[in-house]
Scaffold this motif. Structure first.
Motif, mmCIF file in Angstrom:
data_model
loop_
_atom_site.group_PDB
_atom_site.id
_atom_site.type_symbol
_atom_site.label_atom_id
_atom_site.label_comp_id
_atom_site.label_asym_id
_atom_site.label_seq_id
_atom_site.Cartn_x
_atom_site.Cartn_y
_atom_site.Cartn_z
ATOM 1 N N GLU A 26 22.621 110.886 -99.396
ATOM 2 C CA GLU A 26 23.068 112.274 -99.346
ATOM 3 C C GLU A 26 21.949 113.186 -98.846
ATOM 4 O O GLU A 26 22.169 114.062 -98.021
ATOM 5 C CB GLU A 26 23.539 112.727 -100.730
ATOM 6 C CG GLU A 26 23.888 114.201 -100.678
ATOM 7 C CD GLU A 26 24.850 114.638 -101.753
ATOM 8 O OE1 GLU A 26 24.936 113.937 -102.771
ATOM 9 O OE2 GLU A 26 25.470 115.695 -101.553
ATOM 10 N N LYS A 29 21.589 112.737 -95.170
ATOM 11 C CA LYS A 29 22.689 113.375 -94.445
ATOM 12 C C LYS A 29 22.473 114.884 -94.375
ATOM 13 O O LYS A 29 22.632 115.501 -93.312
ATOM 14 C CB LYS A 29 23.996 113.060 -95.171
ATOM 15 C CG LYS A 29 25.238 113.526 -94.477
ATOM 16 C CD LYS A 29 26.444 112.918 -95.175
ATOM 17 C CE LYS A 29 27.735 113.502 -94.682
ATOM 18 N NZ LYS A 29 27.932 114.893 -95.067
ATOM 19 N N GLN A 99 35.276 109.322 -92.180
ATOM 20 C CA GLN A 99 35.125 109.485 -93.629
ATOM 21 C C GLN A 99 36.022 108.507 -94.378
ATOM 22 O O GLN A 99 35.667 108.013 -95.442
ATOM 23 C CB GLN A 99 35.499 110.914 -94.048
ATOM 24 C CG GLN A 99 34.435 111.939 -93.698
ATOM 25 C CD GLN A 99 34.921 113.366 -93.927
ATOM 26 O OE1 GLN A 99 36.118 113.633 -93.984
ATOM 27 N NE2 GLN A 99 33.975 114.282 -94.047
ATOM 28 N N ASP A 100 37.205 108.241 -93.803
ATOM 29 C CA ASP A 100 38.143 107.329 -94.454
ATOM 30 C C ASP A 100 37.891 105.875 -94.080
ATOM 31 O O ASP A 100 38.572 104.979 -94.588
ATOM 32 C CB ASP A 100 39.586 107.703 -94.065
ATOM 33 C CG ASP A 100 40.013 109.019 -94.697
ATOM 34 O OD1 ASP A 100 39.314 109.455 -95.635
ATOM 35 O OD2 ASP A 100 41.014 109.608 -94.249
ATOM 36 N N PRO A 201 32.411 104.943 -94.350
ATOM 37 C CA PRO A 201 32.518 106.170 -95.143
ATOM 38 C C PRO A 201 31.175 106.607 -95.724
ATOM 39 O O PRO A 201 30.968 107.790 -95.989
ATOM 40 C CB PRO A 201 33.493 105.786 -96.255
ATOM 41 C CG PRO A 201 34.321 104.699 -95.660
ATOM 42 C CD PRO A 201 33.393 103.931 -94.758
ATOM 43 N N GLY A 202 30.226 105.679 -95.869
ATOM 44 C CA GLY A 202 28.917 106.035 -96.410
ATOM 45 C C GLY A 202 27.941 106.501 -95.334
ATOM 46 O O GLY A 202 26.896 107.074 -95.650
ATOM 47 N N TYR A 204 28.270 108.227 -91.446
ATOM 48 C CA TYR A 204 28.932 108.651 -90.211
ATOM 49 C C TYR A 204 28.257 109.906 -89.662
ATOM 50 O O TYR A 204 28.850 110.661 -88.882
ATOM 51 C CB TYR A 204 30.431 108.910 -90.461
ATOM 52 C CG TYR A 204 30.688 109.924 -91.550
ATOM 53 C CD1 TYR A 204 30.746 109.537 -92.880
ATOM 54 C CD2 TYR A 204 30.838 111.273 -91.248
ATOM 55 C CE1 TYR A 204 30.952 110.460 -93.893
ATOM 56 C CE2 TYR A 204 31.037 112.203 -92.242
ATOM 57 C CZ TYR A 204 31.094 111.791 -93.568
ATOM 58 O OH TYR A 204 31.275 112.709 -94.561
ATOM 59 N N MET B 1 34.707 108.891 -103.056
ATOM 60 C CA MET B 1 33.891 109.627 -102.093
ATOM 61 C C MET B 1 34.793 110.516 -101.246
ATOM 62 O O MET B 1 34.588 110.722 -100.060
ATOM 63 C CB MET B 1 33.142 108.576 -101.251
ATOM 64 C CG MET B 1 32.330 109.098 -100.108
ATOM 65 S SD MET B 1 30.583 108.937 -100.302
ATOM 66 C CE MET B 1 30.034 109.817 -98.866
ATOM 67 N N HIS B 4 36.597 115.142 -98.150
ATOM 68 C CA HIS B 4 37.448 116.134 -97.522
ATOM 69 C C HIS B 4 38.670 116.410 -98.372
ATOM 70 O O HIS B 4 39.457 115.523 -98.669
ATOM 71 C CB HIS B 4 37.868 115.673 -96.133
ATOM 72 C CG HIS B 4 38.486 114.319 -96.108
ATOM 73 N ND1 HIS B 4 39.791 114.105 -96.455
ATOM 74 C CD2 HIS B 4 37.973 113.120 -95.794
ATOM 75 C CE1 HIS B 4 40.043 112.816 -96.352
ATOM 76 N NE2 HIS B 4 38.973 112.200 -95.971
#
Lengths: 235, 95
Positions: A26, A29, A99-100, A201-202, A204, B1, B4
């Motif tokens: 995090e 990022k 993200q997905d 997802p972790g 991107y 997680m 969004h």
């Protein structure tokens, strides 16, 4: 507090993308995002200088700017605006797909984005060609005989002042197009990496930051379109 | 997680409203509003840019609070550049 931090570090250690100087993914990022925004601010100032030049000469030689603006094609300008806005939408959907963890969706949104970017550049090329044919490209062969129509009164326009409008037009849309070319290259590389499954997802961040760049280039066009194409169109 | 909270439908709706605003700009350009033509055009452009910055660029709801500070400072310095330059050029004729 201490516990949550510890687990964050533990999960992060497993991630191969984590650089050693960051505590966790995090933090890495957030640092990347902040750095990208600082770069975007330099871009805003870079284009800001050109917008300032535009403002100064537009106030000074308004009639020539209006007459020059009327030589641009509203149809092509509006079409390109729509193309860029839709490409911004596909970029944001690409980030969402990343993200997905939906790899195929991500790849298709990235490909659509590149295609929309190339469409924009193609239309821009057609517009530039027209300018060459009409001798509206600044330089020794520049010609401009149009008048400014002020509620039916035809006011002759100084060709030198009109040349200034087209100089600003070519510098601003040219720099914008250069940014689009860079963006298309960037997104092509991202497409290849996404296809190979580099993003999860972790992780991107590259997709997200390239997206920020693409949106900024879009925003610059959002201002360029009314300022260059829509000066004094009524009458 | 699930970072969004924004659904795909929201983004598509936002995209459509941006296209509608573009159509409004083009339409408004053909109506004679006197000195307000450029004002309306810039107002609509700014609404569009704000929507893109807040929602497409995720400034609204960004986990890194510094982002908002950097964005605001960026536009602040741009405002200094434009306002002070124009304050100079527009008042040169005053004696």
């Amino acid at each position: 507090m201490a516990d949550s931090h510890a687990t964050a570090v533990d999960t992060a250690v497993a991630s191969p993308q984590l650089r050693h100087h960051f505590a966790d993914m995090e933090q890495q990022k957030n640092a990347a995002s902040l750095g990208m925004w600082l770069f975007l601010v330099t871009e805003i100032m870079f284009f800001g200088g050109m917008f300032c030049a535009y403002l100064v000469y537009r106030t000074k030689y308004f009639n020539a700017f209006a007459a020059g603006s009327q030589q641009l094609s509203i149809g092509m300008g509006a079409f390109n605006t729509a193309v860029l806005l839709i490409s911004s939408l596909t970029v944001v959907l690409a980030v969402r797909a990343a993200q997905d963890g939906k790899r195929k969706q991500l790849v298709s949104y990235l490909v659509i984005t590149v295609l929309l970017g190339l469409t924009f550049l193609g239309v821009k090329g057609v517009e530039y060609r027209e300018k060459f044919e009409k001798h509206h490209v600044p330089g020794p062969t520049f010609q401009f005989t149009d008048t400014f129509d002020d509620n039916g009164k035809k006011i002759p326009v100084d060709a030198q002042h009109a040349q200034l409008f087209f100089s600003i037009y070519f510098v601003m849309t040219g720099m914008h197009a250069l940014h689009m070319i860079i963006g298309c290259g960037l997104f092509t590389v991202l497409t290849v990496f996404a296809w190979k499954g580099h993003y999860s997802p972790g992780y991107y961040t590259p997709i997200e930051n390239a997206g920020l760049y693409w949106h900024l280039v879009d925003i610059i066009w959002i201002y360029l379109f009314p300022l260059l194409y829509l000066i004094s169109r009524h009458s | 997680m699930s970072e969004h909270a924004t659904s795909r439908g929201f983004y598509v709706a936002l995209g459509i409203s941006l296209l509608v605003l573009t159509a409004v700009t083009v339409g408004a350009a053909f109506v004679n509003l006197g000195p307000f033509n450029p004002v309306i055009a810039l107002l609509i452009a700014t609404i569009k840019a704000t929507l893109v910055v807040l929602f497409f660029m995720h400034v609204k709801g960004a986990s890194e609070k510094m982002t908002a500070a950097v964005v605001i400072s960026g536009f602040f310095f741009l405002a200094i550049l434009l306002v002070l330059s124009m304050a100079d050029y527009l008042t040169r004729a005053w004696r």
